[in-house]
Design a protein around this motif. Structure first.
Motif, PDB file in Angstrom:
ATOM      1  N   VAL C  99       0.815  -1.214   0.000  1.00 20.88           N
ATOM      2  CA  VAL C  99       0.000   0.000   0.000  1.00 20.88           C
ATOM      3  C   VAL C  99       0.854   1.271   0.000  1.00 20.88           C
ATOM      4  O   VAL C  99       0.353   2.354  -0.266  1.00 20.88           O
ATOM      5  N   LYS C 100       2.129   1.125   0.286  1.00 19.84           N
ATOM      6  CA  LYS C 100       2.999   2.312   0.261  1.00 19.84           C
ATOM      7  C   LYS C 100       3.654   2.492  -1.112  1.00 19.84           C
ATOM      8  O   LYS C 100       4.536   3.330  -1.294  1.00 19.84           O
ATOM      9  N   GLN C 101       3.239   1.657  -2.072  1.00 17.08           N
ATOM     10  CA  GLN C 101       3.837   1.750  -3.402  1.00 17.08           C
ATOM     11  C   GLN C 101       2.796   2.052  -4.479  1.00 17.08           C
ATOM     12  O   GLN C 101       2.990   1.726  -5.651  1.00 17.08           O
ATOM     13  N   LEU C 102       1.699   2.701  -4.065  1.00 19.59           N
ATOM     14  CA  LEU C 102       0.678   3.005  -5.069  1.00 19.59           C
ATOM     15  C   LEU C 102       1.168   3.985  -6.129  1.00 19.59           C
ATOM     16  O   LEU C 102       0.661   4.017  -7.237  1.00 19.59           O
ATOM     17  N   TRP C 103       2.168   4.759  -5.770  1.00 20.55           N
ATOM     18  CA  TRP C 103       2.722   5.683  -6.770  1.00 20.55           C
ATOM     19  C   TRP C 103       3.281   4.908  -7.952  1.00 20.55           C
ATOM     20  O   TRP C 103       3.200   5.336  -9.094  1.00 20.55           O
ATOM     21  N   VAL C 104       3.835   3.697  -7.677  1.00 20.83           N
ATOM     22  CA  VAL C 104       4.331   2.841  -8.765  1.00 20.83           C
ATOM     23  C   VAL C 104       3.162   2.420  -9.644  1.00 20.83           C
ATOM     24  O   VAL C 104       3.223   2.477 -10.873  1.00 20.83           O
ATOM     25  N   CYS C 105       2.083   2.038  -8.990  1.00 22.31           N
ATOM     26  CA  CYS C 105       0.893   1.625  -9.715  1.00 22.31           C
ATOM     27  C   CYS C 105       0.398   2.758 -10.619  1.00 22.31           C
ATOM     28  O   CYS C 105       0.036   2.534 -11.767  1.00 22.31           O
ATOM     29  N   GLY C 106       0.415   3.990 -10.092  1.00 24.22           N
ATOM     30  CA  GLY C 106       0.006   5.150 -10.892  1.00 24.22           C
ATOM     31  C   GLY C 106       0.862   5.305 -12.127  1.00 24.22           C
ATOM     32  O   GLY C 106       0.350   5.479 -13.244  1.00 24.22           O
ATOM     33  N   ALA C 107       2.181   5.231 -11.926  1.00 25.78           N
ATOM     34  CA  ALA C 107       3.092   5.442 -13.056  1.00 25.78           C
ATOM     35  C   ALA C 107       2.970   4.325 -14.090  1.00 25.78           C
ATOM     36  O   ALA C 107       2.812   4.574 -15.289  1.00 25.78           O
ATOM     37  N   VAL C 108       3.028   3.069 -13.604  1.00 27.08           N
ATOM     38  CA  VAL C 108       3.015   1.935 -14.532  1.00 27.08           C
ATOM     39  C   VAL C 108       1.668   1.817 -15.247  1.00 27.08           C
ATOM     40  O   VAL C 108       1.605   1.554 -16.446  1.00 27.08           O
ATOM     41  N   SER C 109       0.575   2.056 -14.506  1.00 20.66           N
ATOM     42  CA  SER C 109      -0.726   1.927 -15.168  1.00 20.66           C
ATOM     43  C   SER C 109      -0.898   3.021 -16.220  1.00 20.66           C
ATOM     44  O   SER C 109      -1.533   2.798 -17.245  1.00 20.66           O
ATOM     45  N   SER C 110      -0.307   4.192 -15.977  1.00 19.64           N
ATOM     46  CA  SER C 110      -0.425   5.240 -16.998  1.00 19.64           C
ATOM     47  C   SER C 110       0.366   4.849 -18.253  1.00 19.64           C
ATOM     48  O   SER C 110      -0.035   5.148 -19.369  1.00 19.64           O
ATOM     49  N   ILE C 111       1.506   4.157 -18.059  1.00 14.58           N
ATOM     50  CA  ILE C 111       2.259   3.663 -19.219  1.00 14.58           C
ATOM     51  C   ILE C 111       1.360   2.739 -20.045  1.00 14.58           C
ATOM     52  O   ILE C 111       1.257   2.878 -21.270  1.00 14.58           O
ATOM     53  N   PHE C 112       0.682   1.816 -19.348  1.00 13.85           N
ATOM     54  CA  PHE C 112      -0.143   0.856 -20.082  1.00 13.85           C
ATOM     55  C   PHE C 112      -1.410   1.476 -20.650  1.00 13.85           C
ATOM     56  O   PHE C 112      -1.897   1.053 -21.684  1.00 13.85           O
ATOM     57  N   HIS C 113      -1.896   2.504 -19.968  1.00 13.95           N
ATOM     58  CA  HIS C 113      -3.036   3.231 -20.540  1.00 13.95           C
ATOM     59  C   HIS C 113      -2.637   3.805 -21.891  1.00 13.95           C
ATOM     60  O   HIS C 113      -3.357   3.665 -22.881  1.00 13.95           O
ATOM     61  N   ASN C 114      -1.464   4.420 -21.938  1.00 12.91           N
ATOM     62  CA  ASN C 114      -0.996   5.016 -23.195  1.00 12.91           C
ATOM     63  C   ASN C 114      -0.738   3.961 -24.263  1.00 12.91           C
ATOM     64  O   ASN C 114      -1.063   4.161 -25.433  1.00 12.91           O
ATOM     65  N   ILE C 115      -0.167   2.828 -23.851  1.00 13.97           N
ATOM     66  CA  ILE C 115       0.077   1.751 -24.811  1.00 13.97           C
ATOM     67  C   ILE C 115      -1.253   1.278 -25.413  1.00 13.97           C
ATOM     68  O   ILE C 115      -1.389   1.114 -26.623  1.00 13.97           O
ATOM     69  N   GLY C 116      -2.254   1.111 -24.545  1.00 13.21           N
ATOM     70  CA  GLY C 116      -3.569   0.683 -25.019  1.00 13.21           C
ATOM     71  C   GLY C 116      -4.189   1.673 -25.988  1.00 13.21           C
ATOM     72  O   GLY C 116      -4.688   1.298 -27.045  1.00 13.21           O
ATOM     73  N   GLN C 117      -4.105   2.957 -25.625  1.00 14.91           N
ATOM     74  CA  GLN C 117      -4.643   4.013 -26.491  1.00 14.91           C
ATOM     75  C   GLN C 117      -3.987   3.990 -27.861  1.00 14.91           C
ATOM     76  O   GLN C 117      -4.656   4.022 -28.894  1.00 14.91           O
ATOM     77  N   VAL C 118      -2.653   3.970 -27.842  1.00 17.54           N
ATOM     78  CA  VAL C 118      -1.921   4.044 -29.108  1.00 17.54           C
ATOM     79  C   VAL C 118      -2.177   2.794 -29.950  1.00 17.54           C
ATOM     80  O   VAL C 118      -2.389   2.871 -31.157  1.00 17.54           O
ATOM     81  N   ALA C 119      -2.220   1.618 -29.283  1.00 10.55           N
ATOM     82  CA  ALA C 119      -2.482   0.384 -30.021  1.00 10.55           C
ATOM     83  C   ALA C 119      -3.851   0.448 -30.683  1.00 10.55           C
ATOM     84  O   ALA C 119      -4.008   0.076 -31.854  1.00 10.55           O
ATOM     85  N   MET C 120      -4.847   0.949 -29.960  1.00 14.37           N
ATOM     86  CA  MET C 120      -6.183   1.070 -30.531  1.00 14.37           C
ATOM     87  C   MET C 120      -6.188   2.068 -31.697  1.00 14.37           C
ATOM     88  O   MET C 120      -6.813   1.825 -32.723  1.00 14.37           O
ATOM     89  N   ALA C 121      -5.458   3.162 -31.526  1.00 15.37           N
ATOM     90  CA  ALA C 121      -5.398   4.160 -32.605  1.00 15.37           C
ATOM     91  C   ALA C 121      -4.748   3.560 -33.851  1.00 15.37           C
ATOM     92  O   ALA C 121      -5.200   3.788 -34.974  1.00 15.37           O
TER      93      ALA C 121
END
Lengths: 346, 134, 165
Positions: C99-121
């Motif tokens: 629970v003290k590493q949610l900042w990692v989750c924020g960063a990594v999930s944003s990377i994958f959000h962008n990958i998903g967006q670009v792949a769909m585009a």
């Protein structure tokens, strides 16, 4: 690192990102050894020689300028001009003029008059010679068409006769012929690799310096400025395209182009919007690209089956492309093309 | 290194960031080092199909062409000597319009995602053509 | 799903949607499609660790769907692809991170959000070179994602244990 998969995935994605889309798919050939751009025959011509010299380039340029000098319909001391102003008297014609007249006659006969080199007065009436376009009325056209008949041009030895009131223009075949002559001259001079573009008519000599075929784009008829719909690979051949997009005007939403049907005296409406011809003889290719455009797909393919000696790419107004069998391994449509490709076998 | 440690994640995230910067750097350098070829093609894609490919170096004066997609949206693209832009569009965000002119050195293709329209500018040499028959 | 849990999910969806709509009013620093702070991801990250995958998926899908409805325009496939990609990686991160590493989750999930967006585009427009957008989206995305993750982390630390569902 136990789980470097994220890193690896990110690396892979990024690496494809910076090298993938823009890398040249073909190794660029070495630079031409001689290269020039000339304005001749009312158009821009570029010549690129690989292994040839400046002297070869000069020889080609002067050959083309002398052809223009002989065959121009506007230059006052040309042989064509002399014939058009002979008042029906015989005129002496040079070798090139005679060769082109023979070609024009043969093509006229074989296409049932779809190519007629005496259409010049009609083309003038539409304004295509001056760019002051207008639609001639029926009476004007029928009066002009009465004086259109390539069979009344007679040749005896080197003497050519054209009835008074008729006017001859070799524009439909001259550029292709010029390319053909230029290529012959280069071959005689020992040049083994060259590409000439005479206002859109492509003439190649040999193959590229690395031995691979030349890759020539075929103009997309829906684009007026340089877009292309596919790539054809050729060696040592001419490739000529005629299309309604080259020169046209629009009135009341209707497009009128410069390719005329000699039977109607109006722009040819055959359902085709572009015809590309590939063959060994540039003059023949040039004449065929115009006359098969006039004939339409069915008759054009009949002509190909009957006479052969060339290959063709026909594009109709329904976004269909018809490629003759001999080109099926050499023609590539651009990715995601709006056109449907059809291969025509004999 | 423990995957549960902060250090591990700092390194992973920093590496991705560094890679991005390198990618941007390489791409910027590559785009700017391309020789000025005779052909500079603007390719317009709508709904995944190429609807126009224009040699920008052969454009002598500006002209516009409107592309209407399956969804009824449309973008008007302006072609100019050596450059191209989306002049106006029906999309809500107007990002494609604010992306402005794209030319030989522009890093990113113009993209109008709501209308599925992409305008890419590529040097003609990339396409491996020796000439165009027309 | 009991009423309390449903209400809490609905509340989180409403909060996410509000953040999303407010964020949409902030002008973009650069005209890059898909570029944004992604503040609504605070809610997703929080929900993933506080409520678990099933509720998070509901909140995420509702937020993306309603968001694209409110924002107008047909960007739904892009945000949905980004959202689901982001969700999938979070399923994994949930097992890996404390629970003290949610900042990692924020960063990594944003990377994958962008990958998903670009792949769909790339898939929709059939333009592979859109992958060029990825580094331009990732650089600000990672920075913003770290902060949204951190925000979710503080939220969880202060709020997490007090919610009894």
């Amino acid at each position: 690192m136990k789980r470097p998969f994220l890193l690896a995935l990110a690396c892979a994605l990024l690496l494809t990102g910076c090298t993938g889309p823009a890398q040249p798919t073909h190794t660029p050939t070495s630079d031409p050894t001689a290269e020039s751009t000339t304005f001749a025959m009312d158009t821009v011509m570029t010549f690129r020689l690989y292994g040839g010299t400046e002297e070869d380039l000069t020889a080609v340029t002067s050959r083309i300028l002398s052809l223009e000098q002989d065959l121009s319909v506007t230059l006052e001391d040309s042989q064509v001009y002399a014939l058009n102003h002979s008042g029906g008297e015989p005129v002496t014609a040079g070798e090139d003029f005679l060769a082109l007249l023979a070609l024009a006659k043969e093509l006229g006969n074989r296409t049932g008059g779809a190519l007629d080199v005496t259409m010049y007065p009609v083309v003038k009436a539409w304004g295509f010679t001056t760019s002051e376009y207008h639609i001639p009325d029926e009476d004007t056209l029928s009066a002009l068409l009465a004086n259109v008949d390539y069979t009344s041009v007679t040749v005896e030895g080197d003497q050519v006769t054209l009835p008074a009131k008729m006017e001859l223009d070799l524009g439909a075949i001259a550029k292709g012929y010029a390319g053909e002559m230029a290529a012959n001259l280069l071959r005689e001079r020992g040049v083994t690799s060259a590409i000439l573009n005479l206002g859109g008519n492509v003439q190649t000599v040999g193959s590229k310096a690395d031995g691979s075929p030349w890759r020539i784009g075929v103009q997309d008829p829906q684009q007026t400025t340089g877009g292309y719909l596919g790539v054809l690979e050729i060696r040592d051949q001419a490739m000529v395209t005629s299309g309604g997009y080259e020169r046209y005007f629009e009135e009341d939403g209707v497009r009128y182009w410069h390719i005329m049907d000699p039977h109607t005296g109006a722009p040819a409406r055959s359902g085709l919007v572009s015809v590309t011809i590939v063959g060994d003889k540039g003059g023949l290719c040039d004449g065929l690209s115009t006359s098969l455009f006039v004939l339409g797909r069915e008759k054009a393919l009949d002509y190909w089956r009957t006479y052969g000696g060339f290959e063709a790419i026909l594009i109709d107004d329904q976004n269909n492309i018809w490629v003759t069998g001999g080109l099926k391994n050499n023609f590539t449509l651009v990715a995601d093309s709006p056109y449907t490709l059809n291969i025509v076998e004999e | 290194m423990n995957i549960k440690s902060n250090k591990f994640w700092v390194i992973v995230i920093a590496a991705v960031l560094a890679l991005c910067l390198v990618a941007v750097g390489i791409w910027t350098w590559w785009r700017n080092s391309q020789p000025e070829e005779e052909g500079l093609i603007a390719v317009v894609r709508l709904d995944g199909r190429i609807v126009a490919a224009v040699d920008l170096n052969k454009v002598t004066e500006n002209y516009t062409q409107t592309f209407s997609g399956e969804s009824g949206n449309s973008n008007t693209v302006e072609f100019a000597p050596g450059q191209v832009r989306v002049h106006d569009a029906t999309c809500p965000d107007q990002i494609c319009v604010s992306q402005g002119w794209a030319d030989r050195t522009t890093l990113l293709p113009i993209a109008c995602l709501p209308n599925s329209l992409i305008v890419e500018v590529a040097a003609a040499q990339d396409l491996g053509l020796d000439s165009i028959s027309r | 799903m009991n009423v309390k849990r449903l209400t809490f999910c609905a509340l989180l969806t409403a909060i996410a949607l509000t953040i999303f709509m407010v964020e949409a009013q902030i002008p973009l620093p650069a005209p890059i499609p898909g570029l944004k702070l992604g503040l609504a991801n605070i809610v997703t990250v929080y929900a993933m660790f506080a409520l678990g995958p099933r509720d998070t998926l509901l909140i995420l899908i509702s937020r993306v769907f309603l968001g694209s409805l409110f924002a107008g325009g047909s960007t739904l496939p892009y945000s949905m692809a980004g959202g689901l990609c982001c969700y999938l990686i979070m399923l994994l991160l949930r097992k890996l991170l404390t629970v003290k590493q949610l900042w990692v989750c924020g960063a990594v999930s944003s990377i994958f959000h962008n990958i998903g967006q670009v792949a769909m585009a790339i898939f929709i427009t059939k333009t592979p070179s859109l992958i060029l957008y990825l580094p331009f989206l990732l650089i600000p995305g990672i920075v913003a994602g770290t902060f949204t993750g951190l925000a979710a982390q503080f939220l969880l630390q202060r709020l997490g244990s007090r919610i009894k569902l």
